[in-house]
Design a protein around this motif. Structure first.
Motif, PDB file in Angstrom:
ATOM      1  N   GLU A 276      64.225 -75.609  -3.890  1.00 28.05           N
ATOM      2  CA  GLU A 276      65.335 -76.455  -3.146  1.00 28.05           C
ATOM      3  C   GLU A 276      65.423 -76.382  -1.803  1.00 28.05           C
ATOM      4  OE1 GLU A 276      68.711 -75.383  -5.388  1.00 28.05           O
ATOM      5  OE2 GLU A 276      67.639 -75.821  -7.443  1.00 28.05           O
ATOM      6  N   GLU A 277      64.976 -74.856  -1.342  1.00 25.25           N
ATOM      7  CA  GLU A 277      65.448 -74.854   0.144  1.00 25.25           C
ATOM      8  C   GLU A 277      64.353 -74.161   0.791  1.00 25.25           C
ATOM      9  OE1 GLU A 277      68.713 -72.152   0.412  1.00 25.25           O
ATOM     10  OE2 GLU A 277      69.971 -73.300  -0.666  1.00 25.25           O
ATOM     11  N   PRO A 278      63.314 -75.182   1.145  1.00 20.74           N
ATOM     12  CA  PRO A 278      62.052 -74.785   1.723  1.00 20.74           C
ATOM     13  C   PRO A 278      62.347 -74.636   3.153  1.00 20.74           C
ATOM     14  CG  PRO A 278      61.889 -77.138   1.296  1.00 20.74           C
ATOM     15  CD  PRO A 278      63.329 -76.704   0.681  1.00 20.74           C
ATOM     16  N   VAL A 279      61.638 -73.807   3.842  1.00 21.05           N
ATOM     17  CA  VAL A 279      61.668 -73.459   5.347  1.00 21.05           C
ATOM     18  C   VAL A 279      60.704 -74.114   6.044  1.00 21.05           C
ATOM     19  CG1 VAL A 279      63.165 -71.549   5.012  1.00 21.05           C
ATOM     20  CG2 VAL A 279      60.439 -71.033   5.054  1.00 21.05           C
ATOM     21  N   ALA A 280      59.569 -74.405   5.267  1.00 20.77           N
ATOM     22  CA  ALA A 280      58.539 -75.122   6.054  1.00 20.77           C
ATOM     23  C   ALA A 280      57.792 -76.220   4.864  1.00 20.77           C
ATOM     24  CB  ALA A 280      57.190 -74.009   6.234  1.00 20.77           C
ATOM     25  N   SER A 281      57.127 -77.027   5.632  1.00 24.09           N
ATOM     26  CA  SER A 281      56.170 -77.933   4.899  1.00 24.09           C
ATOM     27  C   SER A 281      55.451 -77.626   3.872  1.00 24.09           C
ATOM     28  CB  SER A 281      55.745 -79.025   5.934  1.00 24.09           C
ATOM     29  OG  SER A 281      54.633 -79.659   5.262  1.00 24.09           O
ATOM     30  N   ASN A 282      55.607 -78.213   2.619  1.00 19.33           N
ATOM     31  CA  ASN A 282      54.739 -77.654   1.391  1.00 19.33           C
ATOM     32  C   ASN A 282      53.288 -78.462   1.407  1.00 19.33           C
ATOM     33  OD1 ASN A 282      56.259 -75.956  -0.449  1.00 19.33           O
ATOM     34  ND2 ASN A 282      58.008 -77.426  -0.309  1.00 19.33           N
ATOM     35  N   ASP A 283      53.153 -79.148   2.538  1.00 23.95           N
ATOM     36  CA  ASP A 283      51.905 -79.930   2.590  1.00 23.95           C
ATOM     37  C   ASP A 283      50.651 -78.909   2.980  1.00 23.95           C
ATOM     38  OD1 ASP A 283      53.695 -82.987   3.596  1.00 23.95           O
ATOM     39  OD2 ASP A 283      53.374 -81.982   1.632  1.00 23.95           O
ATOM     40  N   ASN A 284      50.793 -77.820   3.427  1.00 22.40           N
ATOM     41  CA  ASN A 284      49.853 -76.937   3.945  1.00 22.40           C
ATOM     42  C   ASN A 284      50.037 -75.650   3.391  1.00 22.40           C
ATOM     43  OD1 ASN A 284      51.342 -75.456   6.158  1.00 22.40           O
ATOM     44  ND2 ASN A 284      51.380 -77.550   6.637  1.00 22.40           N
ATOM     45  N   PRO A 285      48.617 -75.019   3.317  1.00 24.58           N
ATOM     46  CA  PRO A 285      48.800 -73.513   2.735  1.00 24.58           C
ATOM     47  C   PRO A 285      49.988 -72.644   3.584  1.00 24.58           C
ATOM     48  CG  PRO A 285      46.328 -74.407   3.220  1.00 24.58           C
ATOM     49  CD  PRO A 285      47.304 -75.299   3.745  1.00 24.58           C
ATOM     50  N   GLU A 286      49.901 -72.689   4.855  1.00 25.63           N
ATOM     51  CA  GLU A 286      50.753 -71.763   5.510  1.00 25.63           C
ATOM     52  C   GLU A 286      52.073 -72.002   5.225  1.00 25.63           C
ATOM     53  OE1 GLU A 286      46.897 -72.251   7.758  1.00 25.63           O
ATOM     54  OE2 GLU A 286      48.536 -73.592   7.330  1.00 25.63           O
ATOM     55  N   GLY A 287      52.369 -73.286   5.344  1.00 31.02           N
ATOM     56  CA  GLY A 287      53.921 -73.679   4.850  1.00 31.02           C
ATOM     57  C   GLY A 287      54.118 -73.326   3.553  1.00 31.02           C
ATOM     58  N   ARG A 288      53.412 -73.610   2.548  1.00 28.18           N
ATOM     59  CA  ARG A 288      53.771 -72.894   1.214  1.00 28.18           C
ATOM     60  C   ARG A 288      53.923 -71.837   1.152  1.00 28.18           C
ATOM     61  NH1 ARG A 288      49.869 -77.160  -0.032  1.00 28.18           N
ATOM     62  NH2 ARG A 288      48.016 -75.793  -0.358  1.00 28.18           N
ATOM     63  N   ALA A 289      52.990 -70.871   1.767  1.00 27.24           N
ATOM     64  CA  ALA A 289      53.091 -69.423   1.903  1.00 27.24           C
ATOM     65  C   ALA A 289      54.548 -68.925   2.167  1.00 27.24           C
ATOM     66  CB  ALA A 289      52.212 -68.739   2.666  1.00 27.24           C
ATOM     67  N   ASN A 290      54.865 -69.641   3.443  1.00 29.03           N
ATOM     68  CA  ASN A 290      56.330 -69.299   4.075  1.00 29.03           C
ATOM     69  C   ASN A 290      57.273 -69.666   3.164  1.00 29.03           C
ATOM     70  OD1 ASN A 290      55.275 -68.109   6.433  1.00 29.03           O
ATOM     71  ND2 ASN A 290      55.087 -70.250   7.495  1.00 29.03           N
ATOM     72  N   ASN A 291      57.109 -70.565   2.157  1.00 31.66           N
ATOM     73  CA  ASN A 291      58.246 -71.129   1.339  1.00 31.66           C
ATOM     74  C   ASN A 291      58.234 -69.932   0.336  1.00 31.66           C
ATOM     75  OD1 ASN A 291      59.051 -73.233   2.629  1.00 31.66           O
ATOM     76  ND2 ASN A 291      57.784 -74.664   1.912  1.00 31.66           N
ATOM     77  N   ARG A 292      57.263 -69.490  -0.129  1.00 36.77           N
ATOM     78  CA  ARG A 292      57.289 -68.358  -1.163  1.00 36.77           C
ATOM     79  C   ARG A 292      57.944 -67.078  -0.556  1.00 36.77           C
ATOM     80  NH1 ARG A 292      52.231 -70.570  -2.028  1.00 36.77           N
ATOM     81  NH2 ARG A 292      51.194 -68.463  -0.928  1.00 36.77           N
ATOM     82  N   ARG A 293      59.179 -67.007  -0.966  1.00 34.55           N
ATOM     83  CA  ARG A 293      59.883 -65.816  -0.252  1.00 34.55           C
ATOM     84  C   ARG A 293      61.208 -65.291  -1.012  1.00 34.55           C
ATOM     85  NH1 ARG A 293      62.157 -70.604   1.222  1.00 34.55           N
ATOM     86  NH2 ARG A 293      64.107 -70.778   1.932  1.00 34.55           N
ATOM     87  N   VAL A 294      61.659 -64.093  -0.660  1.00 32.78           N
ATOM     88  CA  VAL A 294      62.952 -63.729  -1.077  1.00 32.78           C
ATOM     89  C   VAL A 294      63.899 -63.527   0.080  1.00 32.78           C
ATOM     90  CG1 VAL A 294      64.034 -61.733  -2.118  1.00 32.78           C
ATOM     91  CG2 VAL A 294      61.882 -62.752  -3.096  1.00 32.78           C
ATOM     92  N   GLU A 295      65.113 -64.034   0.041  1.00 28.86           N
ATOM     93  CA  GLU A 295      66.022 -63.980   1.305  1.00 28.86           C
ATOM     94  C   GLU A 295      67.079 -62.900   0.763  1.00 28.86           C
ATOM     95  OE1 GLU A 295      67.353 -67.326   3.120  1.00 28.86           O
ATOM     96  OE2 GLU A 295      65.133 -67.770   3.678  1.00 28.86           O
ATOM     97  N   LEU A 296      67.381 -62.133   1.587  1.00 30.05           N
ATOM     98  CA  LEU A 296      68.650 -61.237   1.166  1.00 30.05           C
ATOM     99  C   LEU A 296      69.649 -61.702   2.382  1.00 30.05           C
ATOM    100  CD1 LEU A 296      66.194 -59.098   0.840  1.00 30.05           C
ATOM    101  CD2 LEU A 296      68.260 -57.894  -0.224  1.00 30.05           C
ATOM    102  N   VAL A 297      70.830 -62.271   1.785  1.00 27.54           N
ATOM    103  CA  VAL A 297      72.012 -62.789   2.595  1.00 27.54           C
ATOM    104  C   VAL A 297      73.264 -61.687   2.580  1.00 27.54           C
ATOM    105  CG1 VAL A 297      73.580 -64.475   3.278  1.00 27.54           C
ATOM    106  CG2 VAL A 297      71.301 -65.208   2.298  1.00 27.54           C
TER     107      VAL A 297
END
Lengths: 325, 123
Positions: A276-297
């Protein structure tokens, strides 16, 4: 005290001028002799008084109004006055002697009083000396106590300093491994999914432990009331439901690991955000890699004016304190 | 009378004509005695003592009038004046010494009072 004899005084057989006025001298002389008899002369100069009385007798015996009568009356008068004067003088000498005795007594009394006061002052002085000694003792006890407290204080400061250093070091390390955004109330730590989890799995990689230990260190000193939301995020491959579930499981794993490192469970919430909350575009491998994350707020509570500061304040107040070892 | 005279007038010759000696003689001893007494009174400071200075003056006047009487050969009168003058001079001495002693007694009493007050002040 007899100053003279009455020799050469008696003049026998003289006939002087007769006249009533001469008898007055005799009358007056009688008075003066009587006064002398009633005064100090009787006690102090009886011989002088005796002579005066004898002269008066001579005057009485002489013919009324005669020169002889007048003469003896004159002498009787002077002698009686002298008797009185000498009597008074003796009386004054007595008074003077009495005053001198009194003076010596008073001096003696004064001396004794002064001695008594001196002794009392000595005692008072001793009392004060004792009190001073006691207060010196008390003062040194207090000083000792003060020194002990000072020592405790510097130890605590040192420990505080060490804790702060550890937190800062941990944060620095973390920044090397993760993306850290920091402001006063919120810190957002973004950990890359690839260093934490194998593909499609929610169990932590062994190497993840290194990173997450550092995270635990960095967050160990957060102030009470701070909340840490562990958010799992995925890229858009696969179904939304699947991704949501996977991200939630991953968040949960991270949370459990952190709890295992000593953070308080009550502080931590695991949330799955899926794709639901991507930080990058899912259309390319780098973007997808960036979206795969854990955030601690990390959210810190409202602080009052005067307490606001950066990480320093947080380091001062340990929340769910970390168990060592 | 004679007995009294003997008791009161010891046998010291030259103390004046104590018995009416007919013509009488110049009362030299009485004159000396009166002058001596006056000198003594002056020496103790009778002049400066009010009550005494009166009698000193009377003594001096008495000597003066005795000397006048001697000039007139009135020796018995002179003798009386001289005897009276001596008594005045001796009274002047007694009064001066009495006043002096009175002052000393007062000073002694004042000293005591002063010390007493000082001691009261300290207690």
């Amino acid at each position: 005290m007899r100053t003279k004899t009455l020799s050469g005084v008696l003049l026998v057989g003289l006939m002087g001028c007769a006249g009533a006025s001469h008898s007055q001298q005799l009358v007056d002389a009688r008075e003066v002799v009587k006064e002398a008899e009633n005064g100090k002369a009787a006690r102090y100069s009886p011989d002088d008084l005796y002579d005066a009385q004898k002269l008066l007798d001579q005057a009485e015996e002489a013919k009324d109004g005669s020169t002889l009568e007048e003469h003896y009356a004159y002498l009787a008068d002077r002698q009686a006055r002298e008797a009185t004067a000498n009597g008074l003088r003796e009386h004054y000498l007595d008074q003077e002697a009495a005053s001198e005795d009194e003076y010596l007594s008073l001096q003696e009394e004064g001396r004794r009083e002064a001695e008594r006061k001196l002794a009392q002052t000595e005692r008072d002085l001793d009392d004060v000396r004792r009190q001073l000694e006691e207060s010196d003792e008390n003062s040194s006890i207090l000083q000792q106590r003060q020194a002990e407290l000072e020592k405790e204080k510097s130890q605590l400061k040192e420990e505080l300093g060490e804790a702060k250093s550890r937190a800062e070091a941990a944060m620095a390390s973390l920044e090397e491994m993760a993306q850290v955004e920091n402001d006063e109330r919120e810190t957002r730590i973004t950990l890359s999914g690839s260093v934490l989890f194998p593909t499609d799995k929610s169990t932590l990689l062994p190497i993840a432990e290194n990173t997450l230990s550092t995270v635990a260190d960095a967050l160990a000193d957060e102030v009470e009331g701070t909340t840490i939301v562990v958010e799992g995020h995925t890229d858009s491959r696969g179904t939304a439901d699947y991704n949501k579930r996977l991200s939630k499981d991953r968040a949960e794993s991270v949370k459990q690991y952190l709890v295992g490192q000593g953070l308080s469970e009550g502080q931590l919430t695991a949330v799955g955000k899926g794709e639901e909350e991507p930080v990058a575009s899912n259309d390319n491998p780098e973007g997808r890699a960036n979206n795969r994350r854990v955030e601690l707020v990390v959210q810190r509570p409202e602080v009052e004016e005067g307490q606001k500061s950066g990480s320093t304040a947080h380091a001062d107040q340990k929340s769910g304190s970390r168990e060592s070892g | 009378m004679m007995e009294q005279w003997i008791r009161l007038a010891p046998a010291v010759l030259g103390m004046g004509c104590v018995v009416a000696c007919g013509g009488a003689s110049l009362p030299e001893e009485q004159l000396t005695a009166a002058k001596t007494s006056v000198s003594a009174a002056e020496a103790v400071g009778a002049k400066d003592e009010p009550s005494a200075s009166l009698h000193l003056k009377m003594a001096q006047d008495g000597i003066d009038s005795a000397e006048s009487a001697i000039d007139e050969k009135e020796y018995e009168k002179a003798e009386r004046s001289l005897i009276q003058a001596r008594y005045d001079a001796e009274l002047a001495v007694a009064l001066t010494r009495k006043e002096e002693t009175r002052r000393k007694a007062e000073e002694a009493a004042a000293k005591v009072e002063k010390l007493r007050k000082e001691q009261e002040g300290q207690s």
